[in-house]
Write an enzyme that holds these catalytic residues in place. Structure first.
Site, PDB file in Angstrom:
ATOM      1  N   GLY A 109      -2.824   2.889 -17.566  1.00 44.00           N
ATOM      2  CA  GLY A 109      -3.352   3.886 -16.636  1.00 44.00           C
ATOM      3  C   GLY A 109      -4.831   4.159 -16.797  1.00 44.00           C
ATOM      4  O   GLY A 109      -5.440   4.767 -15.925  1.00 44.00           O
ATOM      5  N   CYS A 163      16.486   0.531  10.096  1.00 42.05           N
ATOM      6  CA  CYS A 163      15.795  -0.667  10.566  1.00 42.05           C
ATOM      7  C   CYS A 163      16.531  -1.222  11.795  1.00 42.05           C
ATOM      8  O   CYS A 163      17.741  -1.419  11.775  1.00 42.05           O
ATOM      9  CB  CYS A 163      15.751  -1.707   9.454  1.00 42.05           C
ATOM     10  SG  CYS A 163      15.070  -3.288   9.999  1.00 42.05           S
ATOM     11  N   CYS A 191      17.891  -4.956  10.562  1.00 39.78           N
ATOM     12  CA  CYS A 191      18.938  -5.166   9.559  1.00 39.78           C
ATOM     13  C   CYS A 191      19.773  -3.919   9.324  1.00 39.78           C
ATOM     14  O   CYS A 191      20.717  -3.946   8.546  1.00 39.78           O
ATOM     15  CB  CYS A 191      18.328  -5.645   8.236  1.00 39.78           C
ATOM     16  SG  CYS A 191      17.482  -4.355   7.300  1.00 39.78           S
ATOM     17  N   CYS A 249      12.016  -2.593   8.739  1.00 39.40           N
ATOM     18  CA  CYS A 249      11.666  -2.661   7.328  1.00 39.40           C
ATOM     19  C   CYS A 249      10.215  -3.121   7.197  1.00 39.40           C
ATOM     20  O   CYS A 249       9.810  -4.101   7.836  1.00 39.40           O
ATOM     21  CB  CYS A 249      12.520  -3.695   6.593  1.00 39.40           C
ATOM     22  SG  CYS A 249      14.229  -3.212   6.381  1.00 39.40           S
ATOM     23  N   CYS A 251      14.083  -7.725   4.542  1.00 38.06           N
ATOM     24  CA  CYS A 251      14.807  -7.570   5.804  1.00 38.06           C
ATOM     25  C   CYS A 251      15.472  -8.895   6.206  1.00 38.06           C
ATOM     26  O   CYS A 251      16.631  -8.931   6.603  1.00 38.06           O
ATOM     27  CB  CYS A 251      13.832  -7.097   6.876  1.00 38.06           C
ATOM     28  SG  CYS A 251      14.610  -6.593   8.421  1.00 38.06           S
TER      29      CYS A 251
END
Lengths: 273, 361, 186
Positions: free
Chosen positions: A29, A237, A240, A262, A268
């Protein structure tokens, strides 16, 4: 192959970047300064990610590049063909087949494995930058672990709007010590920053590299009475049917009809296969 | 080997083919040669060399051509090429005092040893469009007075002799190089000067102008502006001496600035310095004003909060390749982030409406 | 000149593979990577490989004990300057006892914790027999043999400052970044 060195960068440059990556992994970080090079693509278009990827790639790697979750967006196409040309590596659109994935703005939906490396393109690596524009100041704030300003900002959001008004690039505390910017991924992706894969972040114009080793603790900043929420569009979606993925909203016609898809196109397609 | 390929790739290829066609323009007209560009658009080429940080006239001319005359794009081409070049060594500092000047003027003294040399300047031209040029009517090759190339003493040396010009500390230390190590703040003057020498001309012009209008006024006069040829020498350790290996054109501007003194310095003149590769007069003058404004701390002056006094602001935003890249990246798809923002805005609006309705009940 | 002969035959590819092993080690403390490195007098193949991959003219290297035999090799292949003391070292190589106490090595500064030394510790063995380790890169916990748990615990307490270690043994490679927490018991 080409007239350029393997993976474009010269070896001394790669050494310099590799040392920065190792220090980044040792202090998760924390933003390690590095002497970013001018790349043959514009600053702001992934030069940091490209340099990190170039320093990591081996001839045996299979590379996937996504932008907004998709392999077919123009900048992803451009970066992928760059590495196919200068490193001669295999490329793929399938998350499961990739050993190195360079991304802009998304974490793939398919869970990552410990043998994969995810490289993020980062525009502004400093989570405190929009609160304090001076590098000299923000560097001190990280050194002294002075993150009060960030909490004040988030709290002001709650006071004014009833919610934290940060929807992407949502800051998080890494390894209990450094507040970091996960790059402009939607906050939906934040919980998945705790991953078995190595995650590397490259900011070329801002000359910073940072890293998350596998399983590093990443706590999205929040308050007891306003816990962090990983939000997404409330829909399914259209291709899908998934309701658990991050969705792009598409304006389907001139009447303004909306539908969702998606954002991770590979995920997807796998679901529809 | 499996290679991912989809529609985006074809779209990019088609766009690039179109670009190549557009760059060439009307094929009934003759194509330009890079030699023509280098000779006839010499100042564009100079700017590309200075901000590209690479002295190569032919390459810069090619970049101008490839970029369709977009100089920032040409500078970008040069920068990206430069970064791949191996570093074989470092030259000795160039000696601008030994410059063979083609132009040399001073605004501070009416006459100076060596005289005022206007050289090929736009100054005092009447900015009248030359329609004869458009008609292909070239002026006959002018007779330029042949003068023996000569070096000329620096104006600042004459002021310095009187002790009225602040002496600059001399150092043999190797200056830092922001192309090899990340820029670290606060930056010492050598690093600032390097950044300014590569900086965008327009950015420096605007900053310099702002100091003249009162945002950190530094009262600059052009002590000397000189353009000409200098030798570049490199030390050969095996030989034990330096040899000249190149000749380059540089523009150097030294301003003298009124300075009434501070807690640490007596009243005297101070300098701003601009040194730029190639013939880049406006840039070098701008650079010297910004350099002077940035010295407020060393000179113990007040920081009046002027943009040109703010080293971090100036250095972090002066590079046009960084700036244009980040600026233009907002053309890239951002629909993931935009979607997140949409959700947030809708939610905030919904909650606000609900709160209003509750209040009304 | 024998010592000068052993380097990378194909630097871009070999150094890329070596770096990935080093990165994997640093990212996952307690895991052991097997690598192929050159035979260099005074160095394990793993230590030699790390030096070839990570050092150059900008990184002063301190070679201690037997590792000092490789000074000419290192200069020839990487141009890395010899560090005059531990305090100057970007990298230091040797057995734990030869490296000396950790105190003098740079641990970074509060503004720049990355400006710290990386120690390459030549070990008689690397095994899973050692203190319990937790922290970034470790899913739950892991055990690994350490040269000196007490000294390294003090180093970890400096976080985010501190030195980072690579542990090398023959062609085996592991790492212990400053972020790893070392349990008190066994």
């Amino acid at each position: 192959m080409s007239d350029y060195n393997f993976a474009y960068l010269d070896e001394p440059t790669k050494k310099m970047i590799r040392r920065a990556i190792l220090k980044g992994l040792a202090v998760p970080g924390y933003q390690v300064p590095f002497a970013s090079r001018e790349m043959p693509m514009p600053y702001g278009w992934g030069t940091g990610g490209v340099q990190v990827t170039a320093a990591c790639l081996t001839p045996e790697d299979t590379l996937k590049v996504i932008d907004q979750g998709s392999d077919d967006t123009t900048n992803a196409v451009s970066i992928r063909s760059f590495f196919a040309k200068v490193a001669g590596v295999a490329t793929t659109t399938r998350t499961a087949e990739a050993s190195v994935i360079q991304t802009r703005h998304r974490i793939p939906e398919t869970p990552l494995r410990s043998d994969q490396v995810l490289v993020y393109q980062v525009p502004i690596p400093e989570p405190l930058r929009f609160l304090e524009p001076r590098e000299t100041e923000t560097r001190r704030m990280h050194a002294l672990e002075e993150y009060g300003l960030m909490h004040v900002k988030l709290y002001e959001d709650i006071a004014r709007h009833g919610a934290i008004a940060t929807s992407y690039a949502y800051p998080a505390l890494v390894n209990g010590r450094h507040v970091f910017d996960p790059s402009p991924i939607p906050r939906f992706d934040n919980p998945r920053l705790e991953s078995p894969a190595i995650q590397l972040f490259g900011a070329g114009r801002e000359q910073r590299i940072y890293a998350l080793p596998p399983f590093t603790s990443v706590q999205s900043l929040d308050f007891d009475d306003h816990p962090f929420e990983a939000s997404k569009a409330d829909g399914a979606c259209a291709l899908c049917g998934a309701t658990h993925t991050y969705l792009d909203e598409i304006v389907a016609d001139d009447q303004g009809t909306r539908r969702f898809q998606c954002s991770d196109t590979d995920y997807c397609m796998e679901r529809r296969a | 080997m499996y290679v991912a390929a989809k529609g985006g790739e074809e779209a990019i290829a088609a766009a690039h083919t179109w670009l190549a066609e557009a760059r060439r323009g009307d094929r009934s007209l003759p194509a330009m040669s890079t030699a023509q560009i280098a000779e006839q658009l010499a100042l564009a080429v100079a700017r590309v060399m200075s901000e590209g940080s690479l002295y190569d006239i032919d390459l810069a001319a090619l970049a101008v051509q490839q970029a369709r005359g977009d100089l920032i794009e040409a500078i970008f081409l040069i920068r990206a090429y430069r970064t791949t070049l191996p570093r074989l060594g470092s030259s000795r500092p160039i000696d601008t005092g030994a410059m063979i000047c083609e132009r040399r003027v001073s605004a501070t003294f009416k006459d100076i040893p060596g005289g005022q040399v206007l050289g090929p300047t736009f100054d005092y031209t009447h900015r009248l469009v030359d329609f004869a040029l458009a008609a292909g009517d070239e002026a006959a090759a002018a007779k330029i007075a042949e003068t023996a190339p000569q070096t000329r003493s620096r104006v600042s040396d004459h002021l310095g002799r009187e002790g009225l010009l602040r002496d600059e500390p001399r150092s043999d230390a190797t200056p830092p190089d922001l192309t090899r190590t990340p820029l670290e703040l606060p930056a010492e003057r050598p690093l600032r000067l390097q950044a300014l020498a590569r900086a965008d001309e327009g950015f420096l012009l605007g900053l310099a102008y702002s100091t003249q209008r009162g945002y950190g006024r530094t009262h600059a006069f052009v002590g000397e502006l000189r353009i000409g040829t200098v030798q570049v020498a490199v030390e050969i350790p095996e030989l034990g001496f330096a040899i000249d290996f190149a000749e380059i054109v540089v523009t150097e501007c030294e301003t003298v600035n009124q300075f009434t003194g501070s807690r640490t310095e007596p009243a005297q003149f101070t300098r701003g310095y601009g040194l730029v590769m190639g013939r880049c007069e406006r840039k070098s003058i701008s650079m010297s004003l910004v350099d002077r404004a940035l010295q407020w701390q060393e000179l113990g002056e007040d920081n009046v909060g002027a943009p040109a006094q703010d080293a971090e602001f100036v250095l972090m935003h002066s590079d046009n390749i960084q700036a244009t890249g980040f600026l233009e990246h907002i053309k890239l798809p951002h629909y993931v982030d935009f979607q997140a923002e949409l959700q947030l805005i809708r939610r905030l609006r919904r909650e606000a409406t609900e709160a209003q309705m509750e209040a009304a009940e | 000149m024998n010592a000068l002969a052993a380097g990378f035959a194909n630097p871009p590819q070999e150094s890329a593979r070596a770096f990935r092993a080093a990165m994997q080690a640093m990212a996952c403390p307690g895991t052991i990577q097997n690598i192929t490195g050159p035979e260099v007098p005074g160095l394990s193949p793993a230590a030699a490989l790390l030096l070839l991959t990570l050092t150059d003219g900008t990184t002063p290297v301190l070679l201690t004990g037997d590792a000092a035999q490789s000074q000419d090799w290192l200069t020839f292949h990487t141009g890395a300057p010899k560090a005059g003391s531990a305090a100057e070292a970007a990298f230091a190589v040797g057995r734990w006892d030869d490296l000396g106490p950790l105190n003098p090595y740079p641990v970074g500064t509060p503004d720049y914790p990355d400006r710290s030394a990386t120690l390459i510790v030549e070990m008689a063995e690397i095994s899973g027999d050692g203190p319990r380790l937790t922290g970034p890169g470790i899913e739950t916990e892991v055990q690994m043999s350490l040269p000196d748990a007490d000294a390294l615990r003090l180093n970890a307490a400096l976080y985010p400052l501190g030195v980072d270690l690579f542990l090398t043994c023959g062609s085996r490679l592991a790492a212990l970044p400053r972020s790893t927490r070392i349990a008190e018991d066994g």
